[in-house]
Motif scaffolding. Sequence first.
Motif, PDB file in Angstrom:
ATOM      1  N   UNK A   1       2.889  -0.487 -10.559  1.00  0.00           N
ATOM      2  CA  UNK A   1       3.603  -0.914  -9.349  1.00  0.00           C
ATOM      3  C   UNK A   1       3.593  -2.438  -9.253  1.00  0.00           C
ATOM      4  N   UNK A   2       2.445  -3.001  -9.411  1.00  0.00           N
ATOM      5  CA  UNK A   2       2.361  -4.470  -9.329  1.00  0.00           C
ATOM      6  C   UNK A   2       3.201  -5.145 -10.399  1.00  0.00           C
TER       7      UNK A   2
ATOM      8  N   UNK B   1       0.825  -1.201   0.000  1.00  0.00           N
ATOM      9  CA  UNK B   1       0.000   0.000   0.000  1.00  0.00           C
ATOM     10  C   UNK B   1       0.860   1.252   0.000  1.00  0.00           C
ATOM     11  N   UNK B   2       1.885   1.215   0.822  1.00  0.00           N
ATOM     12  CA  UNK B   2       2.770   2.362   0.885  1.00  0.00           C
ATOM     13  C   UNK B   2       3.439   2.605  -0.452  1.00  0.00           C
ATOM     14  N   UNK B   3       3.942   1.540  -1.015  1.00  0.00           N
ATOM     15  CA  UNK B   3       4.579   1.664  -2.326  1.00  0.00           C
ATOM     16  C   UNK B   3       3.620   2.318  -3.313  1.00  0.00           C
TER      17      UNK B   3
ATOM     18  N   UNK C   1       5.130  -9.631 -19.635  1.00  0.00           N
ATOM     19  CA  UNK C   1       3.676  -9.497 -19.755  1.00  0.00           C
ATOM     20  C   UNK C   1       2.946 -10.537 -18.910  1.00  0.00           C
ATOM     21  N   UNK C   2       3.396 -11.771 -19.005  1.00  0.00           N
ATOM     22  CA  UNK C   2       2.723 -12.810 -18.226  1.00  0.00           C
ATOM     23  C   UNK C   2       2.778 -12.473 -16.745  1.00  0.00           C
ATOM     24  N   UNK C   3       3.953 -12.139 -16.280  1.00  0.00           N
ATOM     25  CA  UNK C   3       4.075 -11.799 -14.866  1.00  0.00           C
ATOM     26  C   UNK C   3       3.228 -10.601 -14.494  1.00  0.00           C
ATOM     27  N   UNK C   4       3.262  -9.614 -15.326  1.00  0.00           N
ATOM     28  CA  UNK C   4       2.511  -8.391 -15.031  1.00  0.00           C
ATOM     29  C   UNK C   4       1.026  -8.683 -14.934  1.00  0.00           C
ATOM     30  N   UNK C   5       0.514  -9.313 -15.942  1.00  0.00           N
ATOM     31  CA  UNK C   5      -0.922  -9.561 -15.982  1.00  0.00           C
ATOM     32  C   UNK C   5      -1.338 -10.462 -14.822  1.00  0.00           C
ATOM     33  N   UNK C   6      -0.560 -11.503 -14.633  1.00  0.00           N
ATOM     34  CA  UNK C   6      -0.904 -12.461 -13.599  1.00  0.00           C
ATOM     35  C   UNK C   6      -0.966 -11.801 -12.231  1.00  0.00           C
ATOM     36  N   UNK C   7       0.086 -11.104 -11.897  1.00  0.00           N
ATOM     37  CA  UNK C   7       0.156 -10.534 -10.565  1.00  0.00           C
ATOM     38  C   UNK C   7      -0.892  -9.455 -10.372  1.00  0.00           C
ATOM     39  N   UNK C   8      -1.143  -8.701 -11.395  1.00  0.00           N
ATOM     40  CA  UNK C   8      -2.176  -7.673 -11.279  1.00  0.00           C
ATOM     41  C   UNK C   8      -3.538  -8.299 -11.029  1.00  0.00           C
ATOM     42  N   UNK C   9      -3.797  -9.374 -11.730  1.00  0.00           N
ATOM     43  CA  UNK C   9      -5.089 -10.038 -11.518  1.00  0.00           C
ATOM     44  C   UNK C   9      -5.193 -10.540 -10.081  1.00  0.00           C
ATOM     45  N   UNK C  10      -4.129 -11.205  -9.652  1.00  0.00           N
ATOM     46  CA  UNK C  10      -4.148 -11.747  -8.298  1.00  0.00           C
ATOM     47  C   UNK C  10      -4.313 -10.624  -7.267  1.00  0.00           C
TER      48      UNK C  10
END
Lengths: 208, 208, 208, 208
Positions: free
Chosen positions: C159-160, C125-127, D158-167
């Motif tokens: 960020x994510x 959250x801070x990030x 891209x895979x990492x980005x999309x995945x983590x954002x979804x999670x």
Amino acid sequence: MRKKPKQKRSRQMVDALIEATAQTIIDKGLDAVTTHHIADAAGVSVGSLYQYFDGKEMLIEALMDKLANDIASLLVQLPMIEGGSLRHNVQSIIEFGFSVLHSRDGLFLELVSNWNNLPTDKVMDTLQQSFMDLSRLYFLKNYQQNPIEDLHVRVFIIVNSVLFNMVRFIGQNTALLTQQQVVSGMTDMVVGYLNADQDPHGAQVLTP
Amino acid sequence: MRKKPKQKRSRQMVDALIEATAQTIIDKGLDAVTTHHIADAAGVSVGSLYQYFDGKEMLIEALMDKLANDIASLLVQLPMIEGGSLRHNVQSIIEFGFSVLHSRDGLFLELVSNWNNLPTDKVMDTLQQSFMDLSRLYFLKNYQQNPIEDLHVRVFIIVNSVLFNMVRFIGQNTALLTQQQVVSGMTDMVVGYLNADQDPHGAQVLTP
Amino acid sequence: MRKKPKQKRSRQMVDALIEATAQTIIDKGLDAVTTHHIADAAGVSVGSLYQYFDGKEMLIEALMDKLANDIASLLVQLPMIEGGSLRHNVQSIIEFGFSVLHSRDGLFLELVSNWNNLPTDKVMDTLQQSFMDLSRLYFLKNYQQNPIEDLHVRVFIIVNSVLFNMVRFIGQNTALLTQQQVVSGMTDMVVGYLNADQDPHGAQVLTP
Amino acid sequence: MRKKPKQKRSRQMVDALIEATAQTIIDKGLDAVTTHHIADAAGVSVGSLYQYFDGKEMLIEALMDKLANDIASLLVQLPMIEGGSLRHNVQSIIEFGFSVLHSRDGLFLELVSNWNNLPTDKVMDTLQQSFMDLSRLYFLKNYQQNPIEDLHVRVFIIVNSVLFNMVRFIGQNTALLTQQQVVSGMTDMVVGYLNADQDPHGAQVLTP
DNA sequence: AATGAATGAGGTTTCATTCAT
DNA sequence: CATGAATGAAACCTCATTCAT
């Protein structure tokens, strides 16, 4: 044993299982044997194992029986030199003992080491009995004198002494003792004891 | 040991656990000892056990240590009759050995019987060392002559012989042998061996 | 936190415990931290630990709080080159991110990797908040145009994305990718996204 | 896997265990999974579990294997609209991703969230590989030009980005963002990045 | 306040034995 | 007969937390 193997196949299976027990003991040590290991080693299923033996204990017992017989046959064939000195014969037997303990990849060693956890004393008893017969014969032949009365005591003591010393020596990894020393020492002790006057309190020239 | 007991309570606990280990071995036999049994017998939780010992093995090791010390102290106090004959002293020691094996409800018997499965050889080693010292002292006092060169071999053989014979005799429930017979026989054997000339084939001239 | 540390000694203890938590996480990994490890590392007793914290969770939470503050202070000091291009600044920040993840012997890496098992999202959250502020400031300064409406969405996504890619890259031990490639790639992506027209469905020159 | 299931019944059991693992993860979360839970859920005994799997880890690994295969098959069937724009296809895939993460009561969500504690990277690797193939195919079909050199870097990012954002989005319970916004944002970002010139500093001329 | 001893539920794993196929 | 799948009691060990000192 649950079932008496009457058919050829069955006898083969029983033999295979006993042999597998031996092999497993050699491979993993007595404590680590499991019924599965034995069955695997024998190439049969656990179920079959239980069809012929009541369990692990019975298998080990059967193995011991077989080994006891093997040893007994070996011992009667022991080349006892007719005209040889007692010392020479004793030493031969002790050396024979060492070779037996080393044989079968240490199977006997493992068994004797764990004598206390074994289901029967068959091997020990057989050994004792065989030596008893052997000794009786020897003394009869060579001394033709009145038989040593307390022979069974002496044999008990000697068999146990020699056996445990061998096991302890082999199990020990210090270089403080050589096998030659142990053999020689035990021979001295045993010969001395066998020659000792029967009356334990008789002429003792030995006291300080 | 995991933690060094800093408080008084914990030292008590360590002692209680070791004592409980002994008791459990007596009650159920070495093989049946479990951490839970020990903890129960000590009246503490398993967790506490593991705070002071790494496991069963370490507990047994600690017990052996303690027993080894106990035996060592006993042995040095062994009433060695100054003017007594070697035979008499040997017999006393063997009888003492029997009494030790019977003491503590058979704790020593169980341990020596299972020497092979024990984590350390401490007890055997201690026994051997103690007897070595004892013998050396005895021969020094009584013979004031050149020390027996292969004394360590003889002590090794004698200790093992006597020990195993005692264990075997006690463990045996046949009435074929009396303890008196075994003691007497072993005494004969040991005395004979101790007196035997160092040159294994020479004549017996060791007497003073 | 159970107790508010009013005295100097107490504050020191709280700090020591939090620091010990960090060290333990570094040493053993988040999953392996135990209250005992932390107390040991802090040089205090478990009892004391529980006097200031409700448990492991609270300690980790406290650590996260502290780290969140640290990061926030670091981020506001981020040397944003005034006249620098967006690309340059983004790349700097990403590189800064990598250096942070590698700092403190991988403490942040371990924490971000396990973000899911952490008691709070404070760090994340801070990030997010810090970057939000940073971005807002940047766009205000450099474009003085109508603020990007969906900035919070973009910041969330960026960020994510950046964070997880960094963690995944570091955790990966294949040599298929270099850090230089990842930094460069992420910079491209982020810059492109930040520059993208706000109306997601507007002029799309990009379609095949 | 310890034993290869030879009978029909055992294959069912293996499947039941893997399925039970999935269910347990769904019910209690990855961290709370125990061998007993799994065995209970599968309606079998712990012993049976250990006959087919070396432990929890192996079970999870087996589950991941299965899921990886499932995902791979799903992905190749992904309805890629032939004439559709890149944006449209990307958005479809992202939406598909969300639906996958929500499927099976959040099993995938839980697994991806805990990617760091999983015994294998199989799922992540599979995802990456599948998207790599997918992307390669797409660009080949639609651009028939020199393949993008750093495609593996882009796909990784891209895979990492999309995945983590979804999670992260799903795991988050604030109402600050709508899924629609996140999908849209990620689509923008991904499309922009995929279209970006390979030379990171050049102009965007990739459109056909 | 600080300590650290004590707890015990809860997790993992093994293995002798049975029994349906 | 032979199989091997299934069982589950029983062993081991850990660790968050409490409480007497």
